[in-house]
Design a protein around this motif. Sequence first.
Motif, PDB file in Angstrom:
ATOM      1  N   ASN A  24     116.712  75.880 -53.054  1.00  0.00           N
ATOM      2  CA  ASN A  24     117.233  74.837 -53.936  1.00  0.00           C
ATOM      3  C   ASN A  24     117.563  75.371 -55.325  1.00  0.00           C
ATOM      4  OD1 ASN A  24     116.922  72.863 -51.965  1.00  0.00           O
ATOM      5  ND2 ASN A  24     114.771  72.570 -52.498  1.00  0.00           N
ATOM      6  N   THR A  27     117.346  70.243 -58.925  1.00  0.00           N
ATOM      7  CA  THR A  27     116.384  69.171 -58.668  1.00  0.00           C
ATOM      8  C   THR A  27     116.709  68.015 -59.592  1.00  0.00           C
ATOM      9  OG1 THR A  27     114.696  70.820 -58.160  1.00  0.00           O
ATOM     10  CG2 THR A  27     113.928  68.581 -58.605  1.00  0.00           C
ATOM     11  N   THR A  72     119.762  67.547 -47.159  1.00  0.00           N
ATOM     12  CA  THR A  72     118.562  68.229 -47.639  1.00  0.00           C
ATOM     13  C   THR A  72     117.327  67.476 -47.166  1.00  0.00           C
ATOM     14  OG1 THR A  72     117.244  68.886 -49.553  1.00  0.00           O
ATOM     15  CG2 THR A  72     118.679  66.986 -49.855  1.00  0.00           C
ATOM     16  N   HIS A  74     114.639  67.647 -48.749  1.00  0.00           N
ATOM     17  CA  HIS A  74     113.785  67.520 -49.941  1.00  0.00           C
ATOM     18  C   HIS A  74     114.101  66.265 -50.745  1.00  0.00           C
ATOM     19  CE1 HIS A  74     113.703  71.985 -49.105  1.00  0.00           C
ATOM     20  NE2 HIS A  74     112.477  71.581 -48.899  1.00  0.00           N
ATOM     21  N   ALA A  96     115.732  67.640 -54.203  1.00  0.00           N
ATOM     22  CA  ALA A  96     116.126  69.021 -54.476  1.00  0.00           C
ATOM     23  C   ALA A  96     117.145  69.447 -53.430  1.00  0.00           C
ATOM     24  CB  ALA A  96     114.922  69.953 -54.460  1.00  0.00           C
ATOM     25  N   HIS A  97     118.090  70.272 -53.863  1.00  0.00           N
ATOM     26  CA  HIS A  97     119.238  70.632 -53.028  1.00  0.00           C
ATOM     27  C   HIS A  97     119.748  71.985 -53.518  1.00  0.00           C
ATOM     28  CE1 HIS A  97     123.175  70.294 -51.074  1.00  0.00           C
ATOM     29  NE2 HIS A  97     122.731  69.223 -50.445  1.00  0.00           N
ATOM     30  N   PRO A  98     120.389  72.745 -52.632  1.00  0.00           N
ATOM     31  CA  PRO A  98     120.993  73.986 -53.130  1.00  0.00           C
ATOM     32  C   PRO A  98     121.971  73.749 -54.275  1.00  0.00           C
ATOM     33  CG  PRO A  98     120.859  74.054 -50.738  1.00  0.00           C
ATOM     34  CD  PRO A  98     120.418  72.678 -51.158  1.00  0.00           C
ATOM     35  N   ALA A 103     122.555  66.732 -55.206  1.00  0.00           N
ATOM     36  CA  ALA A 103     121.210  66.373 -55.677  1.00  0.00           C
ATOM     37  C   ALA A 103     121.292  65.094 -56.514  1.00  0.00           C
ATOM     38  CB  ALA A 103     120.600  67.520 -56.496  1.00  0.00           C
TER      39      ALA A 103
ATOM     40  N   ARG B  35     117.816  80.415 -57.377  1.00  0.00           N
ATOM     41  CA  ARG B  35     117.792  80.358 -55.921  1.00  0.00           C
ATOM     42  C   ARG B  35     117.574  81.718 -55.302  1.00  0.00           C
ATOM     43  NH1 ARG B  35     123.057  77.486 -53.859  1.00  0.00           N
ATOM     44  NH2 ARG B  35     123.941  78.539 -55.657  1.00  0.00           N
ATOM     45  N   ARG B 141     126.793  75.560 -57.958  1.00  0.00           N
ATOM     46  CA  ARG B 141     125.474  74.938 -57.811  1.00  0.00           C
ATOM     47  C   ARG B 141     125.624  73.460 -58.071  1.00  0.00           C
ATOM     48  NH1 ARG B 141     120.949  77.598 -60.681  1.00  0.00           N
ATOM     49  NH2 ARG B 141     121.501  76.444 -62.503  1.00  0.00           N
TER      50      ARG B 141
END
Lengths: 141, 141, 80, 80
Positions: A24, A27, A72, A74, A96-98, A103, B35, B141
């Motif tokens: 991730n 966030t 995700t 998360h 949370a996500h890449p 996100a 990351r 991102r």
Amino acid sequence: MRALLTREPIDSTALLERVAGRANGATVLFIGTVREVNEGRAVTGIEYSAYESMAQRELSAIVEDASARYGTPHVVVVHRLGELMLGEASVAVAVAHPRRAPAFDAARFVIEQLKKRVPIWKLEHYVDGTREWVNAGTAHR
Amino acid sequence: MRALLTREPIDSTALLERVAGRANGATVLFIGTVREVNEGRAVTGIEYSAYESMAQRELSAIVEDASARYGTPHVVVVHRLGELMLGEASVAVAVAHPRRAPAFDAARFVIEQLKKRVPIWKLEHYVDGTREWVNAGTAHR
Amino acid sequence: MVVTILLFASYAEAVGVPSVKLDVPPGATVSEVLELVRALPGAGALPPGPLVAVNESYAAEGHPLAPGDEVAIIPPVAGG
Amino acid sequence: MVVTILLFASYAEAVGVPSVKLDVPPGATVSEVLELVRALPGAGALPPGPLVAVNESYAAEGHPLAPGDEVAIIPPVAGG
């Protein structure tokens, strides 16, 4: 458990830890808090109640839906029940996500869905001693 | 100081406290973290550098702009400089507002503007021992 | 057949109890049961078309009920 | 007149120094100074139209410089 109803104060730091993951890069945490003034009336406190078994199901479904839609695992949400003081958190969502765009979108999705379909009700107590069930149709936040 | 460059780890709980206010019903926190994998390459660490005096000015200007545009003084941003490990926060934005929609929008605005105009650069170190300046034009991102 | 009606928040205050059991005709629909609920003392103030959940899932007005169903009348939600 | 050129990140590595003073004609513009910078050893790899800041504010190519100005050549930013 990624969706929780609780009578304890919400620990947002713990939520951030729950969604952490090495893949991730982004966030997003949303916290809803009890405001001093709502619709022009001075609030002294607030009381949340729920159809708890159904609220739990709906919250879990929203988290599942957000996870699938935005890609995700998360995603967590906590809603407080019982009596809250001014400034306390009534709800928190953490995602949370890449990447940052999903996100933000997933966190927003969870809180919007929660406000539409989770059977939770809010009784506001005002400075003048009166109390009122807040109607989401007229409430804003 | 609502805009800060720091070489210390970012304390997101402190940021949440900084934006708290009794009129606020919504708080949004965005955290960007280092990351494990970026553009398919395994990252071991990262190093941020800046044109510090200008970066400070730009960050401050973005916060001012977000405050005016979304109507809340409760906007803060912190960007980390120096060497960071995987999972550490490189940037955090916190916004509190009476209502949730502008809280989300303002937080998003700050991070998007930061990524466009603040003179900060990122050197990634990879598992294979190589290093590369990340070009925002290709980074996501 | 008997179904359980659940009332919450302002609705529970209006009727004075959080739940009540009702004997309804077999196969009664949600809207038919709502009419019976409206006849309860204090329940006249319920809005025309409230949200209803059957066994913890939102259900349409025409949804037919089964014995033992839990029929919740959901006031406007205000979580968050 | 003398202006100070600031180089960062990949540009500083390419040229080998973080800053250099250049003597330029009075009233020289940003783009004229960029041409002089390009003549520095290692600076040939600078991209065609880099972002430039004069005294900590982004400036257009035609911006005329004053003695003592700090001219920063800004590689693609990658904060966040």
